[in-house]
Scaffold this motif. Sequence first.
Motif, short mmCIF file in Angstrom:
data_model
loop_
_atom_site.label_atom_id
_atom_site.label_comp_id
_atom_site.label_asym_id
_atom_site.label_seq_id
_atom_site.Cartn_x
_atom_site.Cartn_y
_atom_site.Cartn_z
N VAL B 4 0.85 -1.18 0.00
CA VAL B 4 0.00 0.00 0.00
C VAL B 4 0.89 1.24 0.00
CG1 VAL B 4 -1.76 1.27 1.27
CG2 VAL B 4 -1.78 -1.24 1.28
N PHE B 33 -9.52 0.82 4.08
CA PHE B 33 -9.84 1.49 5.34
C PHE B 33 -8.96 2.74 5.47
CE2 PHE B 33 -12.05 -2.08 7.41
CZ PHE B 33 -11.62 -3.14 6.64
N TYR B 35 -7.61 5.29 8.62
CA TYR B 35 -7.49 5.47 10.06
C TYR B 35 -6.77 6.80 10.32
CZ TYR B 35 -8.44 0.43 10.58
OH TYR B 35 -9.01 -0.82 10.55
N GLN B 37 -4.28 8.59 13.22
CA GLN B 37 -3.46 8.30 14.39
C GLN B 37 -2.88 9.59 14.94
OE1 GLN B 37 -0.18 5.57 13.78
NE2 GLN B 37 -0.03 5.10 15.95
N GLN B 41 -1.13 7.99 20.27
CA GLN B 41 -2.34 7.17 20.31
C GLN B 41 -2.27 6.06 19.26
OE1 GLN B 41 -4.76 7.66 22.63
NE2 GLN B 41 -3.36 9.23 23.41
N GLY B 42 -3.18 5.11 19.39
CA GLY B 42 -3.31 4.10 18.35
C GLY B 42 -4.17 4.62 17.21
N PRO B 43 -4.13 3.95 16.08
CA PRO B 43 -4.98 4.37 14.96
C PRO B 43 -6.45 4.30 15.33
CG PRO B 43 -3.30 2.80 14.24
CD PRO B 43 -3.26 2.81 15.73
N PHE B 45 -10.35 4.34 13.58
CA PHE B 45 -11.08 4.12 12.34
C PHE B 45 -11.78 5.38 11.87
CE2 PHE B 45 -13.60 1.85 9.29
CZ PHE B 45 -14.87 2.43 9.33
N TYR B 48 -14.64 3.11 5.72
CA TYR B 48 -14.41 1.82 5.06
C TYR B 48 -15.08 1.78 3.69
CZ TYR B 48 -15.26 -3.09 3.90
OH TYR B 48 -15.35 -4.29 3.26
N ASP B 56 -19.12 2.45 5.46
CA ASP B 56 -19.09 2.90 6.85
C ASP B 56 -18.26 4.18 6.90
OD1 ASP B 56 -18.71 3.34 9.61
OD2 ASP B 56 -18.38 1.22 10.05
N SER B 58 -18.65 6.13 9.81
CA SER B 58 -19.01 6.51 11.18
C SER B 58 -17.87 7.16 11.94
CB SER B 58 -19.51 5.28 11.94
OG SER B 58 -18.48 4.31 12.04
N GLN B 104 -5.26 -6.94 7.19
CA GLN B 104 -5.17 -5.59 6.64
C GLN B 104 -3.69 -5.25 6.46
OE1 GLN B 104 -7.48 -2.43 8.49
NE2 GLN B 104 -9.06 -3.90 9.08
N PHE B 106 -1.12 -2.22 5.84
CA PHE B 106 -1.10 -0.78 6.06
C PHE B 106 -0.06 -0.10 5.18
CE2 PHE B 106 -3.85 0.24 9.63
CZ PHE B 106 -4.18 -1.02 10.08
N GLY B 107 -0.38 1.13 4.80
CA GLY B 107 0.56 1.99 4.12
C GLY B 107 1.43 2.73 5.12
N PRO B 108 2.37 3.55 4.62
CA PRO B 108 3.29 4.26 5.51
C PRO B 108 2.66 5.45 6.21
CG PRO B 108 3.70 4.86 3.25
CD PRO B 108 2.67 3.78 3.21
#
Lengths: 115, 115
Positions: B4, B33, B35, B37, B41-43, B45, B48, B56, B58, B104, B106-108
């Motif tokens: 990605v 998806f 996200y 970050q 913190q964590g990623p 959402f 989607y 989604d 939301s 999933q 993930f990209g950079p």
Amino acid sequence: AQSVSQHNHHVILSEAASLELGCNYSYGGTVNLFWYVQYPGQHLQLLLKYFSGDPLVKGIKGFEAEFIKSKFSFNLRKPSVQWSDTAEYFCAVNAPGGGYNKLIFGAGTRLAVHP
Amino acid sequence: GAGVSQSPRYKVAKRGQDVALRCDPISGHVSLFWYQQALGQGPEFLTYFQNEAQLDKSGLPSDRFFAERPEGSVSTLKIQRTQQEDSAVYLCASSLTSAINNEQFFGPGTRLTVL
């Protein structure tokens, strides 16, 4: 709402020490659980995952995690860490419903391993 | 093949500017998806897509955030009238199918700084 808690934000270990990173989630139903790792300068990548079956899951690079349903926990372990394990580790759970893998992440634990 | 990819890797915007962040998923991946970050913190959402359908949204924090994937491959996340609280790393992830047990990738990420 569903949430994920990681107890330690920073962990410092010497090489060959044992590692255990805590992860607790809040949802009481069926969950799928993940550990992701982000090495310095690299993408998030999957370390291991639990969907069903044996609650002791083995992942890449000697990592394992144990799903304990009664404790809502999915702790990550490694018997002997190496300097190359220095990274940030994220626990995640997929949100129920929707039929797709919408992940909810913890805040992460930054691990530093000293030679 | 290639993983990605995301562009730009870094973006600095003045408050009030519009920005567009691009994600190129792995070829043939159905699910995509986004996200967000924040620092430390964590990623979290955001939204989607299954092919070109946005199933989604939301997690989008306000109506200033808009995402599209018109041909079911490349996706763009647009933020209008950026605010300082939009400063974060924006991660894109794709997976081969929509099944919840699909990994999933993930990209950079794109690091957005709003001044």
